[in-house]
Motif scaffolding. Sequence first.
Motif, PDB file in Angstrom:
ATOM      1  N   THR A 110     -26.635  -0.676 -18.913  1.00 56.01           N
ATOM      2  CA  THR A 110     -26.567   0.306 -17.837  1.00 56.01           C
ATOM      3  C   THR A 110     -27.855   1.137 -17.799  1.00 56.01           C
ATOM      4  OG1 THR A 110     -25.535   2.001 -19.218  1.00 56.01           O
ATOM      5  CG2 THR A 110     -24.064   0.475 -18.030  1.00 56.01           C
ATOM      6  N   THR A 263     -28.307   3.797  -9.213  1.00 58.44           N
ATOM      7  CA  THR A 263     -27.931   4.779 -10.235  1.00 58.44           C
ATOM      8  C   THR A 263     -29.047   5.796 -10.403  1.00 58.44           C
ATOM      9  OG1 THR A 263     -26.754   3.012 -11.428  1.00 58.44           O
ATOM     10  CG2 THR A 263     -27.097   5.090 -12.601  1.00 58.44           C
ATOM     11  N   VAL A 270     -25.339  10.753 -15.399  1.00 52.96           N
ATOM     12  CA  VAL A 270     -25.507  10.069 -14.116  1.00 52.96           C
ATOM     13  C   VAL A 270     -25.080  11.037 -13.019  1.00 52.96           C
ATOM     14  CG1 VAL A 270     -24.720   8.158 -12.675  1.00 52.96           C
ATOM     15  CG2 VAL A 270     -25.184   7.780 -15.105  1.00 52.96           C
ATOM     16  N   PRO A 274     -22.030   5.540  -8.595  1.00 50.68           N
ATOM     17  CA  PRO A 274     -22.182   4.089  -8.409  1.00 50.68           C
ATOM     18  C   PRO A 274     -20.929   3.489  -7.790  1.00 50.68           C
ATOM     19  CG  PRO A 274     -23.023   4.750 -10.548  1.00 50.68           C
ATOM     20  CD  PRO A 274     -22.333   5.955  -9.969  1.00 50.68           C
ATOM     21  N   GLU A 280     -20.903   2.425 -13.623  1.00 50.17           N
ATOM     22  CA  GLU A 280     -22.272   1.921 -13.729  1.00 50.17           C
ATOM     23  C   GLU A 280     -22.308   0.408 -13.925  1.00 50.17           C
ATOM     24  OE1 GLU A 280     -24.160   5.006 -16.657  1.00 50.17           O
ATOM     25  OE2 GLU A 280     -25.714   3.734 -15.779  1.00 50.17           O
TER      26      GLU A 280
END
Length: 291
Positions: A110, A263, A270, A274, A280
Amino acid sequence: MVKRIIIILSVILIIITSILGVRTIKKIKMKNEVEKSSTVFNEQNEIYITKDDENGAIEYRSDTMTININPIKKTNPNIEMWEILIKVNDGSQIKSAFAGDEFNLKNRETTSFMAMNNNAVLAINGAAYGFNKSSYVIRDGIVYRDTRLDCDPLVIQEDGDFRIYDDQFTGEELVAKGAMHTYDFGPDLIRKGEIVDYGDTWYKNDLSPRTAIGQCGPLEYVILVVDGRSDESIGMSLYDVATELKSRGCYWGYNLDGGGSTTLYFNGEVLNNPCDWYGERPISDILYFVD
């Protein structure tokens, strides 16, 4: 006696604060109004992070970099996006990282995982070289793959300047011209200050999550992250993203991977949403900034 105790406690508090190196400063409105913003100051690295708790805007300031993150909401249609304005002192502060720390078509991690592993202040998803198996891959001045897609790659030079070349070059030729990184999910959106218009089909009609980056001056950059595929945010066309970049003075603009890969990472979290149901998406690479 009481006064002496107060002085001793004050000295102890100052010592503890110095050891920890971080203090939180709250700015309170007068007349018992709601708190508007909070600032975290890291004394050791001289870093200030200020967040406006009303609109979510974030400012990051250090000796070598400033970042301003502005959440933007639009209606009719609903769009949620983030405008990120970045200024650095040196081109070496723009970095790239592979999943698993190696060029491997199978590796996936990620954005946040790669960002944390590389001490990124801010990071976005990259170009998905693992899916685009016929694209340029130059990172840190090393040519990992020397083929191209139909679109021209974004070239990030050693001095931090962007380039999108009209002519086709080999990877080694690009490195000889100063290329440090290439990204070529594409397409290019702004060339020499002008929007690249690909027509009225997919370019203007497809609404999706987007990640795009542009340069508006020496060592000054604009990133746009647009959520999509939800009731809260339907996404944006590439043409509209190009228009947004141009309105912010970008001389170069480029579309990175989007969709479920989109992202935005900042300082350990974050910020966007997403669109994949599990959160993610594991991807192949990121673009990030460091102090």
